[in-house]
Design a protein around this motif. Sequence first.
Motif, PDB file in Angstrom:
ATOM      1  N   PHE A 271       8.257 -26.240  -7.532  1.00  0.00           N
ATOM      2  CA  PHE A 271       8.060 -25.244  -6.476  1.00  0.00           C
ATOM      3  C   PHE A 271       8.333 -25.840  -5.106  1.00  0.00           C
ATOM      4  O   PHE A 271       7.873 -26.934  -4.780  1.00  0.00           O
ATOM      5  CB  PHE A 271       6.625 -24.713  -6.545  1.00  0.00           C
ATOM      6  N   LEU A 272       9.108 -25.111  -4.307  1.00  0.00           N
ATOM      7  CA  LEU A 272       9.355 -25.472  -2.917  1.00  0.00           C
ATOM      8  C   LEU A 272       8.797 -24.368  -2.025  1.00  0.00           C
ATOM      9  O   LEU A 272       9.200 -23.212  -2.148  1.00  0.00           O
ATOM     10  CB  LEU A 272      10.853 -25.649  -2.649  1.00  0.00           C
ATOM     11  N   PRO A 273       7.857 -24.681  -1.148  1.00  0.00           N
ATOM     12  CA  PRO A 273       7.264 -23.655  -0.276  1.00  0.00           C
ATOM     13  C   PRO A 273       8.232 -23.245   0.832  1.00  0.00           C
ATOM     14  O   PRO A 273       8.227 -23.799   1.916  1.00  0.00           O
ATOM     15  CB  PRO A 273       6.015 -24.356   0.296  1.00  0.00           C
ATOM     16  N   SER A 274       9.076 -22.255   0.558  1.00  0.00           N
ATOM     17  CA  SER A 274      10.031 -21.791   1.565  1.00  0.00           C
ATOM     18  C   SER A 274       9.302 -20.942   2.598  1.00  0.00           C
ATOM     19  O   SER A 274       8.312 -20.272   2.284  1.00  0.00           O
ATOM     20  CB  SER A 274      11.147 -20.985   0.903  1.00  0.00           C
ATOM     21  N   PRO A 275       9.756 -20.944   3.837  1.00  0.00           N
ATOM     22  CA  PRO A 275       9.054 -20.205   4.893  1.00  0.00           C
ATOM     23  C   PRO A 275       8.858 -18.733   4.546  1.00  0.00           C
ATOM     24  O   PRO A 275       9.748 -18.080   4.018  1.00  0.00           O
ATOM     25  CB  PRO A 275       9.991 -20.364   6.099  1.00  0.00           C
ATOM     26  N   MET A 276       7.666 -18.243   4.792  1.00  0.00           N
ATOM     27  CA  MET A 276       7.293 -16.833   4.677  1.00  0.00           C
ATOM     28  C   MET A 276       7.061 -16.320   3.267  1.00  0.00           C
ATOM     29  O   MET A 276       6.593 -15.204   3.086  1.00  0.00           O
ATOM     30  CB  MET A 276       8.314 -15.915   5.383  1.00  0.00           C
ATOM     31  N   ALA A 277       7.390 -17.090   2.221  1.00  0.00           N
ATOM     32  CA  ALA A 277       7.137 -16.614   0.863  1.00  0.00           C
ATOM     33  C   ALA A 277       5.634 -16.465   0.635  1.00  0.00           C
ATOM     34  O   ALA A 277       4.820 -17.197   1.213  1.00  0.00           O
ATOM     35  CB  ALA A 277       7.732 -17.573  -0.159  1.00  0.00           C
ATOM     36  N   ILE A 278       5.254 -15.520  -0.227  1.00  0.00           N
ATOM     37  CA  ILE A 278       3.831 -15.303  -0.524  1.00  0.00           C
ATOM     38  C   ILE A 278       3.220 -16.565  -1.123  1.00  0.00           C
ATOM     39  O   ILE A 278       2.106 -16.976  -0.765  1.00  0.00           O
ATOM     40  CB  ILE A 278       3.664 -14.114  -1.484  1.00  0.00           C
ATOM     41  N   ALA A 279       3.954 -17.215  -2.039  1.00  0.00           N
ATOM     42  CA  ALA A 279       3.430 -18.423  -2.677  1.00  0.00           C
ATOM     43  C   ALA A 279       3.273 -19.560  -1.678  1.00  0.00           C
ATOM     44  O   ALA A 279       2.452 -20.457  -1.880  1.00  0.00           O
ATOM     45  CB  ALA A 279       4.340 -18.849  -3.826  1.00  0.00           C
ATOM     46  N   THR A 280       4.047 -19.535  -0.601  1.00  0.00           N
ATOM     47  CA  THR A 280       3.897 -20.554   0.443  1.00  0.00           C
ATOM     48  C   THR A 280       2.562 -20.391   1.150  1.00  0.00           C
ATOM     49  O   THR A 280       1.898 -21.381   1.491  1.00  0.00           O
ATOM     50  CB  THR A 280       5.054 -20.460   1.437  1.00  0.00           C
ATOM     51  N   ALA A 281       2.147 -19.155   1.377  1.00  0.00           N
ATOM     52  CA  ALA A 281       0.823 -18.916   1.958  1.00  0.00           C
ATOM     53  C   ALA A 281      -0.267 -19.415   1.020  1.00  0.00           C
ATOM     54  O   ALA A 281      -1.296 -19.935   1.460  1.00  0.00           O
ATOM     55  CB  ALA A 281       0.635 -17.431   2.259  1.00  0.00           C
ATOM     56  N   MET A 282      -0.064 -19.268  -0.296  1.00  0.00           N
ATOM     57  CA  MET A 282      -1.013 -19.827  -1.266  1.00  0.00           C
ATOM     58  C   MET A 282      -1.053 -21.344  -1.154  1.00  0.00           C
ATOM     59  O   MET A 282      -2.128 -21.960  -1.140  1.00  0.00           O
ATOM     60  CB  MET A 282      -0.604 -19.436  -2.683  1.00  0.00           C
ATOM     61  N   TYR A 283       0.114 -21.957  -1.104  1.00  0.00           N
ATOM     62  CA  TYR A 283       0.213 -23.422  -1.023  1.00  0.00           C
ATOM     63  C   TYR A 283      -0.511 -23.942   0.213  1.00  0.00           C
ATOM     64  O   TYR A 283      -1.254 -24.918   0.154  1.00  0.00           O
ATOM     65  CB  TYR A 283       1.687 -23.815  -0.994  1.00  0.00           C
ATOM     66  N   HIS A 284      -0.290 -23.276   1.349  1.00  0.00           N
ATOM     67  CA  HIS A 284      -0.861 -23.755   2.607  1.00  0.00           C
ATOM     68  C   HIS A 284      -2.361 -23.497   2.690  1.00  0.00           C
ATOM     69  O   HIS A 284      -3.120 -24.337   3.185  1.00  0.00           O
ATOM     70  CB  HIS A 284      -0.147 -23.080   3.771  1.00  0.00           C
ATOM     71  N   SER A 285      -2.809 -22.342   2.181  1.00  0.00           N
ATOM     72  CA  SER A 285      -4.219 -21.966   2.326  1.00  0.00           C
ATOM     73  C   SER A 285      -5.087 -22.403   1.160  1.00  0.00           C
ATOM     74  O   SER A 285      -6.310 -22.515   1.291  1.00  0.00           O
ATOM     75  CB  SER A 285      -4.342 -20.446   2.489  1.00  0.00           C
ATOM     76  N   GLY A 286      -4.466 -22.615  -0.019  1.00  0.00           N
ATOM     77  CA  GLY A 286      -5.253 -22.938  -1.207  1.00  0.00           C
ATOM     78  C   GLY A 286      -5.965 -21.734  -1.789  1.00  0.00           C
ATOM     79  O   GLY A 286      -6.868 -21.881  -2.612  1.00  0.00           O
ATOM     80  N   LYS A 287      -5.562 -20.522  -1.384  1.00  0.00           N
ATOM     81  CA  LYS A 287      -6.200 -19.290  -1.844  1.00  0.00           C
ATOM     82  C   LYS A 287      -5.183 -18.380  -2.539  1.00  0.00           C
ATOM     83  O   LYS A 287      -3.971 -18.511  -2.345  1.00  0.00           O
ATOM     84  CB  LYS A 287      -6.818 -18.534  -0.660  1.00  0.00           C
TER      85      LYS A 287
END
Length: 711
Positions: free
Chosen positions: A592-608
């Motif tokens: 997984f690569l956290p690309s800007p603005m993806a929903i999963a990126t918000a998960m990666y950054h927030s842990g939620k």
Amino acid sequence: MIAPAMPSAPNLFGYRKYWAHRFGTAPELPMTRAEMDELGWDSCDVILVTGDAYIDHPSFGMALIGRLLEAHGFRVGIISQPDWTSAEDFKRLGAPNLFFGVTGGNMDSMVNRYTSDKKIRSNDAYTAGGEAGKRPDRAVNVYSHRCREAFKNVPIVIGGIEASLRRISHYDYWSDKVKKSVLLDSKADLLVYGNAERQVVEIAHRLAGGEAIADLQFIRGTAHFVKQIPEGWLEKDSTDVDIPGHVAPPANPYQEEPACDSKPTGNVIRFERRIRNDKRAQTVIRLPAYEAVKDDTILYAHASRVMHGETNPGNARALIQQHGNRLLWVNPPPTPLSTQEMDGVFDLPYSRLPHKRYGDANIPAFEMIQHSVNIMRGCFGGCTFCSITEHEGRIIQSRSEDSIIREIEAIRDTSPNFTGHISDLGGPTANMYRLACKDPKIEAACRKPSCVFPGICDNLNTDHSHLIKLYRRARALPGIKKIFIASGLRYDLAVESPEYVKELVTHHVGGYLKIAPEHTEQGPLSLMMKPGIGTYDRFKQMFDKYSKEAGKEQYLIPYFIAAHPGTTDEDMLNLALWLKRNGFRADQVQAFLPSPMAIATAMYHSGKDTLHKIGRKAPDISIPRSVKQRRLHKAFLRYHDPKNWPLLREALKNMGRADLIGNGKKHLVPTFQPKGTVDTAPAKTQRFKTKHTGFGIKQRKQPGRRTAKPR
């Protein structure tokens, strides 16, 4: 109350042509002053700056936008992969009369240059000879700065996927920070997001009509700065749309005096709590400011949830976000193109070849797509790790059958090395052609992030008959020997049409068909918004049945993602056991690569889990962040590689699954280690090459990690 259908928009080809149309159509858009002279031009009206090699083909954004502007009468030049170490190369065509259009290219420049473990890639598919290093990091920023340096007073409009995914404050995986909108960092005048045909054409005509770039505001599909909320607009706080939980820390119970003067100072922002439906179009939602989200992961996740809720052109509202003393305004997405407009865009006079300056050099991306045909755009799948929805939207925009057939015939008749094989009829997804909501009014009102998760929506038309008819007509063309389908297949949609699966398997598979279940375990699959593995099993049964009936030996090649948010070590172990049971041995894996603005990126950054309302007390989800854990998750996918066995043995022992270590069929890894194989040691930390920052700014050391670009 159901909203009306999609907002109307002027016909894309309904504008009066600019006076320069008298110069006619260029064989290829000029890249030098000499080529401009051959066309009789004294100047360009628009100059497009791109990080890709210039290929005059509709699969490449700069060519599509350039030819579209040419069709409107504008003289368009191309500056491809300029030397960004100074402004000189940006002066090669002179100053454009209207504006510079800046894009990083078909791929995000950071994804293009760095692997998922942040190592520099050895090649670039969008460059002649596959040569790496021909574009800077964060190319949109660097190119914009150089354009401004070259011609201070020329307007700059940024676009393409790199700008689209950075239109608001966004998490940047490569620096592990939340960054400002790219509009601020690039110092551009205007940002266009999505495919942007409507916006760019309107911008060009209005500038040509004498309007100033500062006056081009409130165009759908654009972002710009405003000084204040315009008169007549109602402002709604984002916390009325989605509740993120408490923002301020708890009050000190021992504090007897007020912490500060309770009287408000400065301008007071007034929010409307209840807004009538007829005022919705004049409503703007205020997101938390950049200064708030950059240090608060919960507020960042909240802003992401609100933004993703405002992506349907039929009901999206404008967004504003404070950046210091500047107010960023993001307009709703543009109205999707009609079939007639899509045909017009793809029927433009592309040469379908790289520019002559490249000679016989191989450009890998062109080799891949030169004999493929894009039949649609958009995707309503909503996979959280993918950025297609943020860029192209969920509404499917399809070409007519006649337009597609004309392109196939053009390939057959003009491509110098065509052998009778069309490599793909597809788009972002292979089998969403002409699929849409059964009722346009419901489609315009819908706010769901996916039409197929957790199940296929009852309102979705899943009729594949149009696609079947297209396949049959295309392969019946004289000179066409075989048509392959290489775009990603939504097998959960395909199983709804056994006739389509039979048609695909019988005529359009070249021995192997790649599909992407992404995982087998329900935990990560639910956070990806992907169907359960049982749907894959249903499709495999149909695939095997129709392959046998056709007398063909054909195989499915499933793709999986490692280290996605919500994935535990146990999930990856279960996936590895599934792979072993089914006899799969992956040659390549993607993390997984956290690309800007993806929903999963918000998960990666927030842990939620940001698919559901979150608060500060919301449970955490598993986030594979460390280099070692990401390596382990990839190792599970390649359980058969001896280089991974030491790491897997250690992990299995720590997980209490030493019973899977042994030399029998029931074991995952053996007890022995073949000679010549060693454990994969952690990658050494390396410093980014400063010449690729564009301005020689030193960047901090980055840990070696592997992630692969999202599909």
